[in-house]
Write a protein that holds these residues in place. Structure first.
Motif, mmCIF file in Angstrom:
data_model
loop_
_atom_site.group_PDB
_atom_site.id
_atom_site.type_symbol
_atom_site.label_atom_id
_atom_site.label_comp_id
_atom_site.label_asym_id
_atom_site.label_seq_id
_atom_site.Cartn_x
_atom_site.Cartn_y
_atom_site.Cartn_z
ATOM 1 N N LEU A 1 61.318 -28.526 -35.904
ATOM 2 C CA LEU A 1 61.860 -28.451 -37.258
ATOM 3 C C LEU A 1 63.108 -27.586 -37.126
ATOM 4 O O LEU A 1 63.001 -26.382 -36.875
ATOM 5 N N LEU A 2 64.270 -28.181 -37.260
ATOM 6 C CA LEU A 2 65.511 -27.407 -37.060
ATOM 7 C C LEU A 2 65.714 -26.405 -38.188
ATOM 8 O O LEU A 2 66.080 -25.253 -37.944
ATOM 9 N N ALA A 3 65.506 -26.877 -39.419
ATOM 10 C CA ALA A 3 65.702 -25.988 -40.569
ATOM 11 C C ALA A 3 65.160 -26.662 -41.815
ATOM 12 O O ALA A 3 65.030 -27.885 -41.859
ATOM 13 N N SER A 4 64.859 -25.839 -42.810
ATOM 14 C CA SER A 4 64.437 -26.406 -44.095
ATOM 15 C C SER A 4 65.032 -25.573 -45.212
ATOM 16 O O SER A 4 65.454 -24.418 -45.004
ATOM 17 N N HIS A 5 65.070 -26.174 -46.367
ATOM 18 C CA HIS A 5 65.542 -25.454 -47.557
ATOM 19 C C HIS A 5 64.681 -25.916 -48.721
ATOM 20 O O HIS A 5 64.753 -27.077 -49.116
ATOM 21 N N ILE B 1 64.869 -30.709 -41.795
ATOM 22 C CA ILE B 1 65.496 -31.502 -40.735
ATOM 23 C C ILE B 1 64.657 -31.403 -39.472
ATOM 24 O O ILE B 1 64.339 -30.306 -39.006
ATOM 25 N N LEU B 2 64.270 -32.572 -38.971
ATOM 26 C CA LEU B 2 63.347 -32.620 -37.833
ATOM 27 C C LEU B 2 63.992 -33.350 -36.662
ATOM 28 O O LEU B 2 64.714 -34.327 -36.863
ATOM 29 N N ARG B 3 63.702 -32.873 -35.459
ATOM 30 C CA ARG B 3 64.006 -33.697 -34.280
ATOM 31 C C ARG B 3 62.701 -34.351 -33.861
ATOM 32 O O ARG B 3 61.725 -33.668 -33.563
ATOM 33 N N TYR B 4 62.688 -35.695 -33.875
ATOM 34 C CA TYR B 4 61.453 -36.448 -33.593
ATOM 35 C C TYR B 4 61.086 -36.323 -32.123
ATOM 36 O O TYR B 4 61.948 -36.422 -31.269
#
Ligand code: COA
Length: 334
Positions: A177-181, A331-334
Motif C-alpha cells: 500500500l503506497l499511500a492512502s488518504h 494506492i496499491l502495488r499489486y
C-alpha cells in the motif's frame, strides 16, 4: 509504504436482474432518463438470499483464489450497511460458515467507502507483524433500504458481495500500500440517511420523544439529496486521489487503473475529466450492477484480476465516497 499483498479475490452476484424497463413498470421513469443521468442499465437484486450468505459465497471464492486455508486467516473484516443482524456481525457469521476458527472478526461501517477503509486497516494490522492474513469482505443488500416508490433513489442501487484476502507478503515482495488518504465530513451526514431502531421501552413518556436528528421520516428506507451528494462525490474522489498520489510520490499517469466507487457514470466521468486521466484508466461497471455500496470497488477489482488485466507490479488506486459522509483513496502495488 506498507507491505500488503493481495492474494485472491472473489465475487457473488445474485442472479435476479432488475432492468430499467422493469423499474419503469413500478415508478414514473424510463430507460432514457436513467441511462442518461446515471449510466445504469441494470442491477442485480437478491432473490431473498441474506447479506451473510452473499458474504460467505464471495469469501469462499476469494479464499480459494488466495491458496490459503480458512485456518490461516487471522482477521476477518466485513463491511456492510445492510447486515442481517445488529449482532452477531457479518464477519462472525462468515468465520463460522467458512471455518476460520483462528480469526478475530468485526464489521466496519464506512458506508460505500467501507472497502477502502478496510484495506487501509488491513495493511496497518498486517504491518504490526502480529497477524499474517486478513480477509476483507464487503456484502450489501441495498435493496433492503431502498424505497421502490421513490424514483429518485430506487433506480440507483443494486445488491452484491465481493471479498479479498491480503497478507504482508514475503520480504522480497514489491506488493504494497503506497499511500492512502481517508476522510469524513460529518456535517454532510444529513444528505444520505437510513434510520436504525428508535428508543422504545415501556418507561418512556410522550414528552421525552426526541425528534429525528436529520428530520428523517422514512425509517430504514434511505433518503438522499442527490445534487449535494453528486457535488461532494466528484470533489471527494478527485481530492483524495490527488492527496494519496502526492503522499505516494507518484504521478497519476503511473497508475494503471483507478477503481472508483460505482455510483453514477457521470460522477466517474466528471472525476476523470478533473483528474485529466484517460477514460481507459477508470474502471466502470456501474452500467451492469448499479451502486452496490461497499461491494462496488471489490467487484471491479475481482473482475480485472480474473480477466488478467491487472499484472503483478501494476499500480492501482481505489477510491470511494458515501454516507457519513465518508471518502478515501488508497494506492496499491499489486
Ligand atoms: N426518472 C425520471 N425522472 C426523475 C427520476 C427518475 N428515476 N428521478 C428524478 N427525476 C426527475 C426529478 O423529479 C426532477 O424533476 P423536476 O425537474 O420536474 O423536479 C428531474 O428528474 C431532475 O432531477 P435531479 O435530481 O435534478 O436530477 P439529476 O440530474 O441531479 O440526477 C441523480 C439525479 C440522483 C442521478 C444525481 O443527483 C446523482 O447521481 N447524485 C449522486 C447520488 C449518489 O451517488 N448516491 C449514492 C452515494 S454513495
Amino acid at each position: 509504504m506498507l507491505k500488503l499483498k493481495l492474494l485472491g479475490t472473489g465475487t457473488y452476484l445474485p442472479e435476479l436482474i432488475l432492468t430499467n424497463e422493469m423499474l419503469s413498470q413500478i415508478v414514473e421513469t424510463n430507460d432514457e432518463w436513467i441511462t442518461s443521468r446515471t449510466g445504469i442499465t441494470e442491477r442485480r437484486l437478491s432473490s431473498g438470499e441474506p447479506t451473510w450468505h452473499m458474504a460467505v459465497r464471495a469469501a469462499e471464492k476469494a479464499l480459494a483464489a488466495s491458496g490459503l486455508a480458512a485456518n490461516d486467516l487471522d482477521l476477518i473484516v466485513a463491511t456492510s450497511v445492510t447486515p442481517d443482524y445488529f449482532f452477531p456481525s457479518v464477519s462472525s457469521i462468515v468465520q463460522d460458515e467458512i471455518g476460520a476458527a483462528n480469526a478475530f472478526c468485526f464489521d466496519l461501517n464506512a458506508a460505500c467507502t467501507g472497502f477502502v477503509y478496510a484495506v487501509d486497516l488491513a495493511a496497518r494490522y498486517l504491518n504490526t507483524g502480529d497477524i499474517r492474513n486478513v480477509l476483507v469482505v464487503s456484502a450489501e443488500n441495498v435493496s433492503k433500504l431502498t424505497d421502490y416508490t421513490d424514483r429518485a433513489t430506487c433506480v440507483l442501487f443494486g445488491d452484491g458481495a465481493s471479498a479479498a484476502v491480503f497478507s504482508a507478503g514475503s520480504p522480497d515482495d514489491e506488493s504494497c500500500l503506497l499511500a492512502s488518504h481517508l476522510g469524513t465530513k460529518g456535517e454532510g451526514g444529513k444528505y444520505l440517511v437510513s434510520q436504525a431502531l428508535k428508543i422504545n421501552h415501556p418507561f418512556i413518556e410522550n414528552d421525552q420523544v426526541w425528534p429525528d436528528r436529520f428530520g428523517h421520516d422514512k425509517g430504514h428506507n434511505l433518503t438522499m439529496e442527490g445534487n449535494e451528494v453528486y457535488k461532494f462525490a466528484v470533489n471527494a474522489m478527485t481530492e483524495s486521489i490527488k492527496a494519496a498520489t502526492e503522499k505516494a510520490g507518484i504521478k497519476l499517469a503511473q497508475i494503471k487503473y483507478i477503481i472508483p466507487h460505482q455510483a453514477n457514470s457521470r460522477i466517474v466521468d466528471a472525476s476523470a475529466r478533473r483528474l485529466k486521466v484517460k477514460s481507459a484508466q477508470m474502471i466502470s461497471r456501474v452500467s451492469d450492477f448499479g451502486n452496490t455500496s461497499s461491494a462496488s470497488i471489490p467487484i471491479c477489482l475481482d473482475e480485472i484480476i480474473r480477466d488478467d488485466r491487472l499484472k503483478r507490479g501494476d499500480l492501482i488506486a481505489i477510491c470511494g465516497f458515501g454516507a457519513g459522509l465518508t471518502y478515501g483513496a488508497a494506492i496499491l502495488r499489486y
